[in-house]
Design a protein around this motif. Structure first.
Motif, PDB file in Angstrom:
ATOM      1  N   LEU A  97       0.830  -1.204   0.000  1.00  0.00           N
ATOM      2  CA  LEU A  97       0.000   0.000   0.000  1.00  0.00           C
ATOM      3  C   LEU A  97       0.868   1.259   0.000  1.00  0.00           C
ATOM      4  O   LEU A  97       0.559   2.245  -0.701  1.00  0.00           O
ATOM      5  N   ARG A  98       1.947   1.247   0.757  1.00  0.00           N
ATOM      6  CA  ARG A  98       2.846   2.408   0.773  1.00  0.00           C
ATOM      7  C   ARG A  98       3.435   2.667  -0.601  1.00  0.00           C
ATOM      8  O   ARG A  98       3.578   3.815  -1.038  1.00  0.00           O
ATOM      9  N   GLU A  99       3.798   1.591  -1.285  1.00  0.00           N
ATOM     10  CA  GLU A  99       4.378   1.756  -2.614  1.00  0.00           C
ATOM     11  C   GLU A  99       3.357   2.321  -3.593  1.00  0.00           C
ATOM     12  O   GLU A  99       3.682   3.179  -4.417  1.00  0.00           O
ATOM     13  N   GLU A 100       2.115   1.867  -3.490  1.00  0.00           N
ATOM     14  CA  GLU A 100       1.074   2.377  -4.390  1.00  0.00           C
ATOM     15  C   GLU A 100       0.806   3.852  -4.145  1.00  0.00           C
ATOM     16  O   GLU A 100       0.651   4.638  -5.094  1.00  0.00           O
ATOM     17  N   PHE A 101       0.763   4.263  -2.868  1.00  0.00           N
ATOM     18  CA  PHE A 101       0.362   5.627  -2.535  1.00  0.00           C
ATOM     19  C   PHE A 101       1.543   6.548  -2.207  1.00  0.00           C
ATOM     20  O   PHE A 101       1.328   7.705  -1.847  1.00  0.00           O
ATOM     21  N   SER A 102       2.780   6.036  -2.317  1.00  0.00           N
ATOM     22  CA  SER A 102       3.977   6.816  -1.947  1.00  0.00           C
ATOM     23  C   SER A 102       3.852   7.336  -0.516  1.00  0.00           C
ATOM     24  O   SER A 102       4.117   8.511  -0.222  1.00  0.00           O
ATOM     25  N   SER A 103       3.437   6.461   0.372  1.00  0.00           N
ATOM     26  CA  SER A 103       3.202   6.836   1.767  1.00  0.00           C
ATOM     27  C   SER A 103       4.456   6.659   2.605  1.00  0.00           C
ATOM     28  O   SER A 103       5.416   5.994   2.203  1.00  0.00           O
TER      29      SER A 103
END
Length: 809
Positions: A97-103
C-alpha cells in the motif's frame, strides 16, 4: 500525542489485535488526523471510537481484498500520508500500500530481509555475527544431504512465518518423509543446524546510524522437561516464560553483539526483536530478528515497568518521526512474562481459569473469563490460555515467580458446541467457518444435503408440530455435553431457543421478548403501552366480533392475520361486511380459534434490517418490498428509495420498537407501512428476513447478518453500532407461473455477472395457487446495479425472458 507532523492528513492503520497491545488513540490525534482502520471482526474492538473510517476485511493478509475495501476511504480522504502496521503478519500488505500511494513507512525492499528467513540469515551473516549453518533446500534430497553433513536433528523453516509457525525439528531421515510442510522448487525451506542451547531475546530501539536507544536482554524460561528450547516449546503446547537479565557480563556480551548486528541489518531507525542462542562458551549466535516490537507481553511490560512504549516508537517511525529516547540506566527494574497455551485448539469455551495475581506472583494478567469463548486466530499470542506480567528486583526473583505461575495456573476449556434449530445452510457454514461443533435440529424434508457435512449431529424433527420434542431432545444432548448457545434464524425455532438459553443461563433474548415479537396481538399491546405506532386492532374469536371491529373502522378496510405466523400465511383483507363470512371460513379451516384484526394501513411497505448487541440497535439496511397477489411478496430491493426525513422516522421507530420489547441481541426484520399519518409497524421478528434479503444486504452494505448472528453472541466476532453506507443496489424477484403442473421451462443464457438466475421449476413441478410465500416454487433472480432501481430493472428484464408453461390439473 506521539506523532506531531501528520496534521489532518489521511493515515491508514492495519490492526488485528483486540487487546490494547497498541494504544492508538494516544499515538495520534484522531480528532484532527483522518484515520482509517482496516481490521477484522476480532480486531474491531480495539479501534478508537473517533476513528474516521473503519473497514472490515475477513483476512488482512489478502492484499487485493484489503485494497478493494480501502477504496471508499481513499476516495473520501485522499492518498494516505502514512500506512501503519504494527504486527509483522501485516507488513507485506502495508508495504504494498505504501508503494502504491507513496506513503510514509518501509517499502518491500526495506523489509525483505526481515520477512524472508533465508534472506534474513544471509543479511545477518554479512554483518559478521555468528549464525548457525543453514541452506535453502527445494527437496528432501537436499534436506537429507544437509543433515548428513551437519548432523541430526535439524530445524526446517518456511521462508515466511512468525510466532514459531512453520518451524519443525526433524530428528532423523525418517522424519523427512513425514514432514507436513510443502517442499519443492516453488516452496523452498530453510534448513539449519540444531543448536541445543539456551535461547534469549533482545528488544530495543535503534535510533539510526549505529546509536542504540533503550534495550533489554531476556532469557526464555521453559518448564522442566520441555520438548524444545525457547518459543518453539509454545508451538508444541507448553508454557514459555521470559525474564530480563541483570548479569553485567552477559549484558556486555549482548551489547557487543547488538552494536554489530543492529546497524548492519539496517542503518535506519528501527525497533528490533532479536532472538539468539548462547553457547556453553558464552558466545551469542544469531537466531532470528524482527523489525518490530516483540510480541506477547513485551510491549506491556516495557510500558508498565520501564515507561517506554515500543508500539508508540514503531508507530512514530512508520509515520516518519524518530522518537527521542535515552538508553536505560544500570538500576532498571527486572521484568518478566509468561505465556500459557490453550489446552485444546481454538475456538473453545473456558470452564476454569485461575487468577494468579498476588504480591509474590504476577502484577498483572490477561486470562480468559469462565464462560468466554476463545476465537480461532493465527500468528498471535493474544488469544492464548493465559498471559502474565511480572516484575522484581533481580533475574532470579522474577524467574522463580514465572516458573511458579506456570506450575500453578489452572486452565480448563471445552469445545464450543452450539445447537441450531432450523437449517439455513448459510448459518451452518458460518458456524463451521468459526470452528464450532454444531448440532442441528431441522424439518425432515427441508435439510440441505450440505448440512450433514457441516454438523456434528443432525436430528430431523417437525419444528412446528413438535416444539416440545425439540426442547426435550436438546435437553438430553446438553446433559451429555453442554451447549454454549442455542441459535436459530427460523420462525418456529425462536421460542424453543429462547426457552433453552434461559433455562441454561446462556444469555440471548428473553422468552418474553420473543413472545412479544411472535404474537402479533401482544406486540400491538406493547406498542400501545409505549405510545408507538398507533394502529386500531383487536383479537377476535368469531365472525360476529370481526364484523363489530369492522364497523368501528368507519369504512376503513381491515386485515385479518394469524397471531404467530409468517410468510403472509393466512393474511386476508376485508373491505366490507360481505367479506367477513369468507374470511372467517378460512380461519376455521386453518384450525385457529383466535386471530388478530387490525385496520388496513394504506401506503408502500418496506422492511428494516437491524442488528443489536448489548441492547444497542443499529439499522443496517432498509428494503423496498414489492407485492403481488394479496399480501404475497414477489420481490425486494436494497436500499429502499426513501426521502431522508422518512428514513430517519423509520429508523427511530424501529429502534423504539426494539427497546419497547426488550430486545438485546441479534438480527431483526421489521416490516413498516409508510402511511399518510407516518410510518406504522406491521410486524417484527428477531431473525433475519426471508426471501434472500440477507444476500441483498451483504451485496449492498457489506454486512453478513447471518454470520454476525452466529459470531457476535459467542464473542467470536466484534460489532460496532454504526451505519453502513450503501454501495450500489441489489434486488430479488421471484419467478411465478400459473397453477398446475409444469410442462416446459425456457430460460435465457446469463452472460451478465451482475445477474444470477436460480430456476427450481422443471417439467413435473407442481405449482400451487399463490396463497403464501412457500407457494413461490419456480425460482428467483438476484441482480446488482449502480442503484436499486438499476437492479430492479435487471431483475424484471430477466424475469420477462423466462417462460414456465403449466398444465392445469
Amino acid at each position: 500525542m506521539a506523532v506531531k507532523s501528520i496534521g489532518d492528513a489521511h493515515v491508514v492503520v492495519l490492526n488485528r489485535w483486540r487487546d490494547s497491545f497498541a494504544e492508538y488513540a494516544r499515538y495520534l490525534d484522531h480528532d484532527i488526523a483522518r484515520v482509517t482502520y482496516v481490521t477484522t471482526d476480532v480486531g474491531r474492538a480495539a479501534v478508537p471510537a473517533n476513528a474516521r473510517e473503519v473497514v472490515i476485511v475477513e483476512d488482512l493478509l489478502d492484499h487485493a481484498a484489503v485494497r478493494v475495501a480501502l477504496e471508499p476511504a481513499v476516495r473520501a480522504h485522499g492518498r494516505p500520508e502514512a500506512v501503519v502496521a504494527l504486527q509483522e503478519s501485516d507488513f507485506a500488505v502495508a508495504a504494498a500500500l505504501r508503494e502504491e500511494f507513496s506513503s510514509q513507512g518501509r517499502k518491500s525492499a526495506d523489509l525483505h530481509h526481515f520477512l524472508d528467513k533465508h534472506a534474513m540469515l544471509l543479511a545477518a551473516q554479512r554483518t559478521g555475527v555468528p549464525v548457525p549453518r543453514f541452506e535453502l533446500v527445494t527437496g528432501s534430497a537436499g534436506l537429507t544431504a544437509f543433515a548428513a553433513e551437519s548432523g541430526w536433528p535439524v530445524v526446517v523453516k518456511s521462508l515466511q512465518g512468525r510466532a514459531s509457525t512453520g518451524v519443525r525439528r526433524l530428528g532423523s531421515p525418517d522424519a523427512v518423509a513425514l514432514l507436513d510442510l510443502p517442499l519443492d522448487a516453488e516452496h523452498p525451506l530453510v534448513v539449519q543446524e540444531h543448536l541445543p542451547h539456551r535461547v534469549f531475546h533482545a528488544d530495543g530501539v535503534h535510533l539510526g546510524g549505529g546509536v542504540l536507544g533503550p534495550w533489554r536482554l531476556n532469557a526464555y524460561q521453559n518448564v522442566p522437561g520441555a520438548a524444545a528450547f525457547g518459543p518453539l516449546a509454545f508451538a508444541l503446547g507448553e508454557p514459555v516464560g521470559s525474564v530480563e537479565i541483570d548479569d553485567p557480563a552477559l549484558l556486555a556480551e549482548a551489547e557487543k553483539f547488538l552494536r554489530v548486528l543492529v546497524p548492519g541489518m539496517s542503518a535506519d531507525p528501527w525497533v528490533f526483536h532479536l532472538e539468539l542462542f548462547l553457547t556453553p562458551d558464552g558466545e551469542f549466535v544469531f537466531l532470528e530478528v524482527g523489525c518490530r516490537p516483540g510480541g506477547g507481553e513485551i510491549p506491556f511490560v516495557w510500558r508498565d515497568v520501564h515507561g517506554v512504549d515500543l508500539m508508540e516508537c514503531e508507530f512514530s517511525l512508520q509515520c516518519g518521526e524518530v522518537p527521542d529516547l535515552a538508553p536505560f540506566g544500570d538500576d532498571e527494574p527486572v521484568a518478566g512474562c509468561l505465556h500459557v497455551p490453550l489446552d485444546r485448539p481454538a475456538p473453545c469455551r473456558v470452564v476454569t481459569a485461575t487468577s494468579m495475581v498476588s504480591e509474590d506472583g504476577p502484577y498483572s494478567e490477561a486470562i480468559p473469563s469462565a464462560g468466554s469463548v476463545i476465537p480461532r486466530t493465527s500468528g498471535s499470542y493474544e488469544f492464548v490460555g493465559g498471559r502474565f506480567r511480572h516484575r522484581g528486583t533481580s533475574t532470579a526473583e522474577v524467574a522463580a515467580r514465572v516458573m511458579a505461575t506456570a506450575a500453578n495456573y489452572r486452565l480448563v476449556t471445552e469445545p464450543v458446541r452450539v445447537a441450531v434449530i432450523g437449517g439455513r445452510v448459510e448459518m451452518l457454514q458460518a458456524a463451521a467457518d468459526l470452528g464450532l461443533d454444531v448440532t442441528l435440529v431441522h424439518f425432515p424434508d427441508r435439510c440441505d444435503p450440505r448440512s450433514d457435512a457441516l454438523c456434528e449431529n443432525v436430528f430431523r424433527v417437525d419444528l412446528i408440530a413438535e416444539p416440545d420434542r425439540v426442547v426435550d431432545l436438546l435437553r438430553r444432548e446438553h446433559a451429555e455435553r453442554p451447549f454454549t448457545r442455542v441459535l436459530t434464524l427460523t420462525e418456529p425455532g425462536l421460542l424453543p431457543a429462547a426457552r433453552l438459553n434461559a433455562e441454561w443461563g446462556l444469555g440471548g433474548n428473553s422468552v418474553e421478548t420473543v413472545r412479544l415479537l411472535k404474537d402479533k396481538a401482544l406486540m400491538r399491546d406493547r406498542l400501545a403501552e409505549a405510545g408507538l405506532s398507533p394502529v386500531r386492532y383487536r383479537s377476535v374469536r368469531s365472525a360476529e366480533e370481526l364484523t363489530a371491529f369492522l364497523d368501528e373502522l368507519d369504512g376503513v378496510p381491515a386485515v385479518v392475520k394469524p397471531l404467530d405466523s409468517g410468510g403472509s400465511d393466512g393474511v386476508t383483507m376485508i373491505a366490507t361486511p360481505r367479506d367477513v363470512p369468507r374470511a372467517w371460513r378460512q380461519v376455521e379451516e386453518s384450525g385457529r380459534t383466535v386471530v388478530l384484526a387490525e385496520e388496513y394501513l394504506d401506503g408502500p411497505e418496506i422492511s428494516v434490517e437491524a442488528f443489536s448487541h448489548d441492547g444497542v440497535h443499529t439499522v443496517v439496511a432498509l428494503t423496498d418490498k414489492f407485492l403481488g397477489t394479496g399480501f404475497i411478496e414477489v420481490g425486494h430491493a436494497v436500499p429502499a428509495d426513501l426521502a431522508e426525513p422518512v428514513r430517519r422516522q423509520v429508523c427511530e421507530l424501529t429502534v423504539a420498537l426494539l427497546d419497547a420489547v426488550g430486545l438485546v441481541e441479534g438480527p431483526t426484520h421489521t416490516e413498516i407501512k409508510l402511511t399518510r399519518r407516518g410510518p406504522r409497524v406491521v410486524e417484527s421478528h428477531n431473525r433475519v428476513g426471508g426471501d434472500y434479503i440477507p444476500d441483498l444486504v451483504r451485496l449492498v452494505h457489506g454486512v453478513d447478518l447471518v454470520r454476525l448472528a452466529v459470531g457476535v453472541p459467542l464473542g467470536l466476532m466484534a460489532w460496532r453500532p454504526e451505519p453502513r453506507q450503501a454501495e450500489g443496489g441489489a434486488a430479488v424477484r421471484f419467478l411465478l407461473a400459473e397453477p398446475g403442473t409444469v410442462t416446459e421451462v425456457t430460460a435465457p443464457e446469463m452472460p451478465d455477472p451482475a445477474v444470477s438466475l436460480t430456476l427450481t421449476a422443471k417439467p413435473g413441478t407442481e405449482v400451487p395457487p399463490l396463497r403464501w410465500s412457500d407457494d413461490r416454487v419456480c425460482g428467483h433472480v438476484i441482480a446488482t446495479g449502480a442503484t436499486a432501481r438499476d437492479a430492479v430493472a435487471r431483475c424484471a428484464e430477466t424475469v420477462s425472458r423466462v417462460r414456465i408453461s403449466t398444465r392445469a390439473d
